[in-house]
Write a protein that holds these residues in place. Structure first.
Motif, PDB file in Angstrom:
ATOM      1  N   MET A   1      38.987 -11.709  30.459  1.00  0.00           N
ATOM      2  CA  MET A   1      39.436 -12.938  30.945  1.00  0.00           C
ATOM      3  C   MET A   1      38.309 -13.560  31.781  1.00  0.00           C
ATOM      4  SD  MET A   1      41.887 -15.257  30.556  1.00  0.00           S
ATOM      5  CE  MET A   1      43.236 -14.390  30.425  1.00  0.00           C
ATOM      6  N   ALA A   2      37.949 -14.934  31.376  1.00  0.00           N
ATOM      7  CA  ALA A   2      36.901 -15.484  32.230  1.00  0.00           C
ATOM      8  C   ALA A   2      37.313 -15.780  33.615  1.00  0.00           C
ATOM      9  CB  ALA A   2      36.680 -16.952  31.754  1.00  0.00           C
ATOM     10  N   LYS A   3      36.405 -15.702  34.569  1.00  0.00           N
ATOM     11  CA  LYS A   3      36.798 -15.620  35.957  1.00  0.00           C
ATOM     12  C   LYS A   3      36.652 -17.119  36.657  1.00  0.00           C
ATOM     13  CE  LYS A   3      35.016 -11.084  36.799  1.00  0.00           C
ATOM     14  NZ  LYS A   3      34.014 -10.318  37.401  1.00  0.00           N
ATOM     15  N   THR A   4      36.001 -17.845  36.257  1.00  0.00           N
ATOM     16  CA  THR A   4      35.789 -19.160  36.736  1.00  0.00           C
ATOM     17  C   THR A   4      36.542 -20.507  36.140  1.00  0.00           C
ATOM     18  OG1 THR A   4      33.676 -19.653  35.695  1.00  0.00           O
ATOM     19  CG2 THR A   4      33.578 -18.498  37.943  1.00  0.00           C
ATOM     20  N   VAL A   5      36.749 -20.018  34.782  1.00  0.00           N
ATOM     21  CA  VAL A   5      37.248 -21.384  33.965  1.00  0.00           C
ATOM     22  C   VAL A   5      38.620 -21.187  33.482  1.00  0.00           C
ATOM     23  CG1 VAL A   5      34.966 -22.132  33.287  1.00  0.00           C
ATOM     24  CG2 VAL A   5      35.865 -20.250  31.764  1.00  0.00           C
ATOM     25  N   SER A   6      39.442 -22.093  33.044  1.00  0.00           N
ATOM     26  CA  SER A   6      40.636 -21.816  32.530  1.00  0.00           C
ATOM     27  C   SER A   6      40.558 -22.564  31.129  1.00  0.00           C
ATOM     28  CB  SER A   6      41.809 -22.379  33.277  1.00  0.00           C
ATOM     29  OG  SER A   6      41.797 -23.790  33.175  1.00  0.00           O
ATOM     30  N   LEU A   7      41.449 -22.099  30.320  1.00  0.00           N
ATOM     31  CA  LEU A   7      41.511 -22.567  28.873  1.00  0.00           C
ATOM     32  C   LEU A   7      42.254 -24.000  29.081  1.00  0.00           C
ATOM     33  CD1 LEU A   7      41.446 -22.288  25.919  1.00  0.00           C
ATOM     34  CD2 LEU A   7      43.587 -21.292  25.907  1.00  0.00           C
ATOM     35  N   THR A   8      43.147 -24.313  29.829  1.00  0.00           N
ATOM     36  CA  THR A   8      43.743 -25.621  30.058  1.00  0.00           C
ATOM     37  C   THR A   8      42.660 -26.691  30.532  1.00  0.00           C
ATOM     38  OG1 THR A   8      45.845 -24.586  30.831  1.00  0.00           O
ATOM     39  CG2 THR A   8      45.664 -26.684  31.273  1.00  0.00           C
ATOM     40  N   ASP A   9      41.799 -26.233  31.479  1.00  0.00           N
ATOM     41  CA  ASP A   9      40.795 -27.286  31.962  1.00  0.00           C
ATOM     42  C   ASP A   9      39.787 -27.419  30.996  1.00  0.00           C
ATOM     43  OD1 ASP A   9      42.206 -27.450  34.478  1.00  0.00           O
ATOM     44  OD2 ASP A   9      40.833 -25.830  35.192  1.00  0.00           O
ATOM     45  N   ALA A  10      39.572 -26.400  30.130  1.00  0.00           N
ATOM     46  CA  ALA A  10      38.406 -26.658  29.031  1.00  0.00           C
ATOM     47  C   ALA A  10      39.159 -27.402  28.045  1.00  0.00           C
ATOM     48  CB  ALA A  10      38.049 -25.466  28.410  1.00  0.00           C
ATOM     49  N   ASN A  11      40.436 -27.235  27.560  1.00  0.00           N
ATOM     50  CA  ASN A  11      40.928 -28.434  26.748  1.00  0.00           C
ATOM     51  C   ASN A  11      40.985 -29.684  27.254  1.00  0.00           C
ATOM     52  OD1 ASN A  11      41.547 -26.572  24.309  1.00  0.00           O
ATOM     53  ND2 ASN A  11      43.389 -25.827  25.358  1.00  0.00           N
ATOM     54  N   ALA A  12      41.208 -29.874  28.454  1.00  0.00           N
ATOM     55  CA  ALA A  12      41.153 -31.136  29.203  1.00  0.00           C
ATOM     56  C   ALA A  12      39.719 -31.898  29.059  1.00  0.00           C
ATOM     57  CB  ALA A  12      41.740 -31.267  30.389  1.00  0.00           C
ATOM     58  N   TYR A  13      38.819 -30.960  29.159  1.00  0.00           N
ATOM     59  CA  TYR A  13      37.410 -31.570  29.237  1.00  0.00           C
ATOM     60  C   TYR A  13      37.071 -32.029  27.857  1.00  0.00           C
ATOM     61  CZ  TYR A  13      32.406 -31.405  29.336  1.00  0.00           C
ATOM     62  OH  TYR A  13      31.047 -31.581  29.136  1.00  0.00           O
ATOM     63  N   PHE A  14      37.415 -31.209  26.966  1.00  0.00           N
ATOM     64  CA  PHE A  14      36.869 -31.602  25.528  1.00  0.00           C
ATOM     65  C   PHE A  14      37.874 -32.751  24.895  1.00  0.00           C
ATOM     66  CE2 PHE A  14      35.337 -27.060  25.444  1.00  0.00           C
ATOM     67  CZ  PHE A  14      34.001 -27.456  24.959  1.00  0.00           C
ATOM     68  N   ASP A  15      39.064 -32.907  25.284  1.00  0.00           N
ATOM     69  CA  ASP A  15      39.834 -33.859  25.032  1.00  0.00           C
ATOM     70  C   ASP A  15      39.499 -35.088  25.315  1.00  0.00           C
ATOM     71  OD1 ASP A  15      41.529 -32.386  23.360  1.00  0.00           O
ATOM     72  OD2 ASP A  15      43.008 -32.225  24.945  1.00  0.00           O
ATOM     73  N   GLU A  16      38.932 -35.344  26.541  1.00  0.00           N
ATOM     74  CA  GLU A  16      38.441 -36.442  27.602  1.00  0.00           C
ATOM     75  C   GLU A  16      37.044 -36.791  27.323  1.00  0.00           C
ATOM     76  OE1 GLU A  16      39.698 -35.838  31.271  1.00  0.00           O
ATOM     77  OE2 GLU A  16      41.873 -35.467  30.717  1.00  0.00           O
ATOM     78  N   ASN A  17      36.160 -35.883  27.208  1.00  0.00           N
ATOM     79  CA  ASN A  17      34.683 -36.096  27.506  1.00  0.00           C
ATOM     80  C   ASN A  17      33.872 -35.833  26.076  1.00  0.00           C
ATOM     81  OD1 ASN A  17      34.904 -36.737  30.056  1.00  0.00           O
ATOM     82  ND2 ASN A  17      35.397 -34.432  30.449  1.00  0.00           N
ATOM     83  N   VAL A  18      34.129 -35.187  25.136  1.00  0.00           N
ATOM     84  CA  VAL A  18      33.193 -34.634  24.100  1.00  0.00           C
ATOM     85  C   VAL A  18      33.771 -35.250  22.818  1.00  0.00           C
ATOM     86  CG1 VAL A  18      32.313 -32.647  22.793  1.00  0.00           C
ATOM     87  CG2 VAL A  18      32.866 -32.543  25.362  1.00  0.00           C
ATOM     88  N   LEU A  19      32.923 -36.072  22.118  1.00  0.00           N
ATOM     89  CA  LEU A  19      33.256 -36.729  20.992  1.00  0.00           C
ATOM     90  C   LEU A  19      33.103 -35.779  19.730  1.00  0.00           C
ATOM     91  CD1 LEU A  19      33.572 -39.351  19.153  1.00  0.00           C
ATOM     92  CD2 LEU A  19      31.156 -39.638  19.103  1.00  0.00           C
ATOM     93  N   HIS A  20      32.050 -34.927  19.684  1.00  0.00           N
ATOM     94  CA  HIS A  20      32.051 -34.052  18.486  1.00  0.00           C
ATOM     95  C   HIS A  20      32.446 -32.572  18.825  1.00  0.00           C
ATOM     96  CE1 HIS A  20      30.253 -37.165  15.923  1.00  0.00           C
ATOM     97  NE2 HIS A  20      29.573 -37.369  17.039  1.00  0.00           N
ATOM     98  N   SER A  21      33.889 -32.501  18.996  1.00  0.00           N
ATOM     99  CA  SER A  21      34.320 -31.379  19.525  1.00  0.00           C
ATOM    100  C   SER A  21      35.270 -30.588  18.342  1.00  0.00           C
ATOM    101  CB  SER A  21      35.169 -31.199  20.692  1.00  0.00           C
ATOM    102  OG  SER A  21      36.044 -32.198  20.314  1.00  0.00           O
ATOM    103  N   GLN A  22      34.980 -30.944  17.283  1.00  0.00           N
ATOM    104  CA  GLN A  22      35.740 -30.391  15.928  1.00  0.00           C
ATOM    105  C   GLN A  22      35.828 -28.617  16.166  1.00  0.00           C
ATOM    106  OE1 GLN A  22      33.599 -32.713  15.653  1.00  0.00           O
ATOM    107  NE2 GLN A  22      34.449 -34.235  14.978  1.00  0.00           N
ATOM    108  N   PRO A  23      34.746 -27.902  16.202  1.00  0.00           N
ATOM    109  CA  PRO A  23      34.800 -26.508  16.332  1.00  0.00           C
ATOM    110  C   PRO A  23      35.977 -26.139  17.457  1.00  0.00           C
ATOM    111  CG  PRO A  23      32.357 -27.141  16.382  1.00  0.00           C
ATOM    112  CD  PRO A  23      33.288 -28.282  16.642  1.00  0.00           C
ATOM    113  N   TRP A  24      35.757 -26.591  18.602  1.00  0.00           N
ATOM    114  CA  TRP A  24      36.643 -26.305  19.787  1.00  0.00           C
ATOM    115  C   TRP A  24      38.195 -26.674  19.253  1.00  0.00           C
ATOM    116  CZ3 TRP A  24      36.491 -23.525  24.065  1.00  0.00           C
ATOM    117  CH2 TRP A  24      37.757 -23.621  24.897  1.00  0.00           C
ATOM    118  N   ASP A  25      38.344 -27.826  18.843  1.00  0.00           N
ATOM    119  CA  ASP A  25      39.668 -28.529  18.393  1.00  0.00           C
ATOM    120  C   ASP A  25      40.203 -27.544  17.335  1.00  0.00           C
ATOM    121  OD1 ASP A  25      38.881 -30.714  20.150  1.00  0.00           O
ATOM    122  OD2 ASP A  25      38.265 -31.909  18.710  1.00  0.00           O
TER     123      ASP A  25
END
Length: 135
Positions: free
Chosen positions: A1-25
């Motif tokens: 498990m990652a120590k400094t990042v969370s899945l929830t925060d990462a999802n929010a980052y990609f939803d709000e900031n990254v246009l071409h995030s299809q592999p993540w989505d």
């Protein structure tokens, strides 16, 4: 498990900031978590002289880890084969040729985020390029 990042925060980052995030989505939560875990490990290993995962005031900026995770998810089978030295793949008359050399291992955007962070910290010796010195 990652120590400094969370899945929830990462999802929010990609939803709000990254246009071409299809592999993540398109990835399920298990794959996303693996990408975050691996991205964190890779970046802390690569930048061990600049950051310390156990020191909350000297950690890699979270967006750099998110961008590295996306970079790793974007690597398709062709890129993975090129890293193993494969120079060509052909199926039913369609072929893909590569140089047979690995692509850049650290995400360009992660490198830019880290370079900016180092500049903000007053470290002018880090310019975003990674290199090895052999003595």
């Amino acid at each position: 498990m990652a120590k400094t990042v969370s899945l929830t925060d990462a999802n929010a980052y990609f939803d709000e900031n990254v246009l071409h995030s299809q592999p993540w989505d398109q990835a399920d939560d298990t794959v996303k978590q693996k990408a975050l875990n691996n991205a964190e490990i890779v970046l802390y290993r690569e930048f061990r002289g600049l950051y310390d995962i156990s020191n909350p005031v000297n950690q890699i900026p979270l967006p750099a880890i998110y961008e590295q995770a996306l970079w790793m998810l974007r690597q398709d089978d062709t890129i993975l084969k090129a890293e193993m030295g494969v120079t060509g793949i052909g199926v039913s008359g369609i072929s893909i040729q590569t140089k047979g050399v690995p692509v850049q291992y650290i995400a360009p955007e992660a490198s830019r985020i880290i370079a900016e962070d180092q500049s903000n910290r007053g470290n002018t010796s880090y310019d975003g390029n990674i290199g090895w010195l052999v003595m």
